[in-house]
Design a protein around this motif. Structure first.
Motif, short mmCIF file in Angstrom:
data_model
loop_
_atom_site.label_atom_id
_atom_site.label_comp_id
_atom_site.label_asym_id
_atom_site.label_seq_id
_atom_site.Cartn_x
_atom_site.Cartn_y
_atom_site.Cartn_z
N GLU A 224 1.75 3.40 -8.05
CA GLU A 224 2.34 4.07 -6.77
C GLU A 224 3.59 4.60 -6.79
O GLU A 224 3.53 5.63 -6.26
CB GLU A 224 2.40 2.74 -5.96
CG GLU A 224 1.12 2.12 -5.50
CD GLU A 224 1.38 0.80 -4.56
OE1 GLU A 224 2.70 0.61 -4.50
OE2 GLU A 224 0.53 0.14 -4.11
N ASN A 225 4.45 4.28 -7.69
CA ASN A 225 5.80 5.05 -7.87
C ASN A 225 5.68 6.30 -8.63
O ASN A 225 6.37 7.17 -8.43
CB ASN A 225 6.96 4.13 -8.41
CG ASN A 225 7.38 3.08 -7.34
OD1 ASN A 225 8.44 3.35 -6.91
ND2 ASN A 225 6.81 2.18 -7.05
N GLU B 174 -6.13 -3.25 -16.17
CA GLU B 174 -5.90 -2.78 -14.72
C GLU B 174 -5.51 -1.28 -14.63
O GLU B 174 -6.12 -0.37 -13.75
CB GLU B 174 -4.72 -3.24 -14.24
CG GLU B 174 -4.41 -3.25 -12.71
CD GLU B 174 -5.21 -3.64 -11.81
OE1 GLU B 174 -5.23 -3.19 -10.47
OE2 GLU B 174 -6.42 -4.35 -12.06
N ALA B 175 -4.74 -0.76 -15.64
CA ALA B 175 -4.54 0.71 -15.70
C ALA B 175 -5.60 1.68 -15.80
O ALA B 175 -5.63 2.91 -15.25
CB ALA B 175 -3.51 0.83 -16.98
N GLY C 185 5.75 6.48 -16.98
CA GLY C 185 6.51 5.32 -16.45
C GLY C 185 6.48 4.13 -17.36
O GLY C 185 5.70 4.16 -18.43
N MET C 186 6.80 3.00 -17.18
CA MET C 186 7.37 2.03 -18.00
C MET C 186 7.06 0.39 -17.35
O MET C 186 7.92 0.49 -16.53
CB MET C 186 8.18 2.12 -19.22
CG MET C 186 8.15 1.05 -20.21
SD MET C 186 8.97 1.76 -21.65
CE MET C 186 8.33 1.38 -23.18
N ILE C 187 6.53 -0.49 -18.09
CA ILE C 187 6.81 -1.73 -17.61
C ILE C 187 7.49 -2.65 -18.57
O ILE C 187 6.99 -2.51 -19.75
CB ILE C 187 5.23 -2.50 -17.47
CG1 ILE C 187 4.71 -1.70 -16.22
CG2 ILE C 187 5.56 -3.74 -17.06
CD1 ILE C 187 2.75 -2.16 -16.12
N ALA D 55 2.27 -5.46 -11.48
CA ALA D 55 3.27 -4.44 -12.09
C ALA D 55 2.52 -3.02 -12.48
O ALA D 55 3.25 -2.08 -12.04
CB ALA D 55 3.59 -5.06 -13.40
N VAL D 56 1.17 -3.08 -12.58
CA VAL D 56 0.55 -1.55 -12.87
C VAL D 56 0.26 -0.92 -11.53
O VAL D 56 0.69 0.09 -11.59
CB VAL D 56 -0.75 -1.95 -13.44
CG1 VAL D 56 -1.61 -0.61 -13.59
CG2 VAL D 56 -0.67 -2.43 -14.91
#
Length: 322
Positions: free
Chosen positions: A286-287, A88-89, A118-120, A280-281
């Motif tokens: 978006e953020n 997805e990324a 950023g991180m999941i 999540a991705v």
């Protein structure tokens, strides 16, 4: 000779700044005419331009790198979750670094100490909120973006099946999957049953085996277990045991390969691992691109399949490798 940003700008008839803004998806890019953005994309493809990740990071402050922190890379659920996140990324022009079991102690430092945008976090929320965007999977905390498995409807169906089979007391084993445990307790109680949560951990392999041993000692009549691997190990132990004990088991699986088939599995709750990763991705990207978006929670529904429907469950791994 290596194609440069200047080459792209010259052929597209725009400035280097305009090319950079478009390629880095800067918010200002929305003000650039769509025809210009398309022309830049065509020139990039024609020339085969590949931006330098290091140069981009130095000039924009963004590396287009995100992390995903998982509990165990060899756990089929987490390995597939990471794989779907990587896929997805790529669609957002982000690369993914996989870290294992950083959890509360290291997630914040991982974000602040390297070039990740950023991180999941799948291994639990960090001890403090990181300065960079962070998305929690299956954990809920105020001020964070969260993606949660919504197992309410599936648990309602599971409770009815257990009730039809004559059970009153149901043992639930959910390790650190707190949101799932809450939904299990609420829906089974609503159905007039008595849900009892076990504090036994099921995260690491040793813990899972200890959980299986404890179940065999206590001999509960009905179980709802979070995890494909714990259920698999329990079924193997039961098959090898020389006794008549065999509980009704409903596993909650994020990974499905058709391995869990048994007459004492009245059904299975299957969560949407791909949907979790995609959400999540998307939320994280978006953020990263717009820091003004307020934190939110997204719920990804799970589905309950009865024993007679197990062959219709879509395989998480189409090759059925495991």
């Amino acid at each position: 000779m290596r194609v440069t940003l200047k080459d792209v700008a010259a052929k597209a008839g725009v400035s280097c700044a305009t090319v950079s803004i478009c390629l880095n998806h800067h918010p200002v890019s929305r003000q650039i005419p769509e025809e210009t953005r398309r022309r830049i994309s065509r020139v990039v493809a024609e020339l085969g331009y590949r931006p330098s990740a290091f140069a981009r990071a130095l000039s924009t402050g963004y590396s287009n790198l995100i992390g995903i922190d998982i509990r165990e890379i060899f756990n089929s659920y987490f390995s597939h979750l990471a794989g779907f996140a990587i896929e997805e990324a790529a669609g957002y022009d982000f690369n993914v670094i996989v870290t294992q079991e950083c959890g509360r102690s290291r997630c914040g430092s991982v974000l602040s100490g390297n070039m990740l945008d950023g991180m999941i976090c799948c291994s639990g929320p960090p001890g403090r909120k990181p300065a960079k965007p962070c998305v929690l999977i299956d954990s809920e905390r105020r001020g964070f973006n969260c993606v949660l498995h919504d197992i309410s409807g599936a648990m309602k169906a599971a409770a009815e099946v257990m009730k039809q089979r004559g059970h009153k007391k149901i043992c639930g084993i959910f390790d650190r999957a707190v949101s799932k445990a809450v939904k299990f307790t609420a829906e089974f109680r609503e159905a007039g049953l008595v849900p009892e949560l076990s504090g036994l951990p099921t995260s690491s392999r040793d813990d899972r085996l200890a959980t299986v041993v404890q179940i065999l000692k206590e001999r509960p009549a009905a179980l709802v277990i979070n995890g494909h691997l714990t259920t698999r190990d329990l079924l193997r132990k039961l098959a090898a045991a020389d006794n008549h004990y065999h509980p009704d088991i409903i596993p909650v699986c994020g990974f499905w390969n058709g391995e869990l088939t048994d007459p004492h599995l009245p059904g299975v709750v299957v969560t949407d691992v791909r949907g979790i990763a995609v959400s999540a991705v998307r939320m994280l990207v978006e953020n990263i691109r717009n820091h003004d978006i307020p934190p939110r929670i997204e719920f990804i529904p799970a589905k309950f399949y009865r024993n007679c429907e197990l062959n219709s469950i879509p395989l998480t791994d189409p090759e059925n490798e495991y």
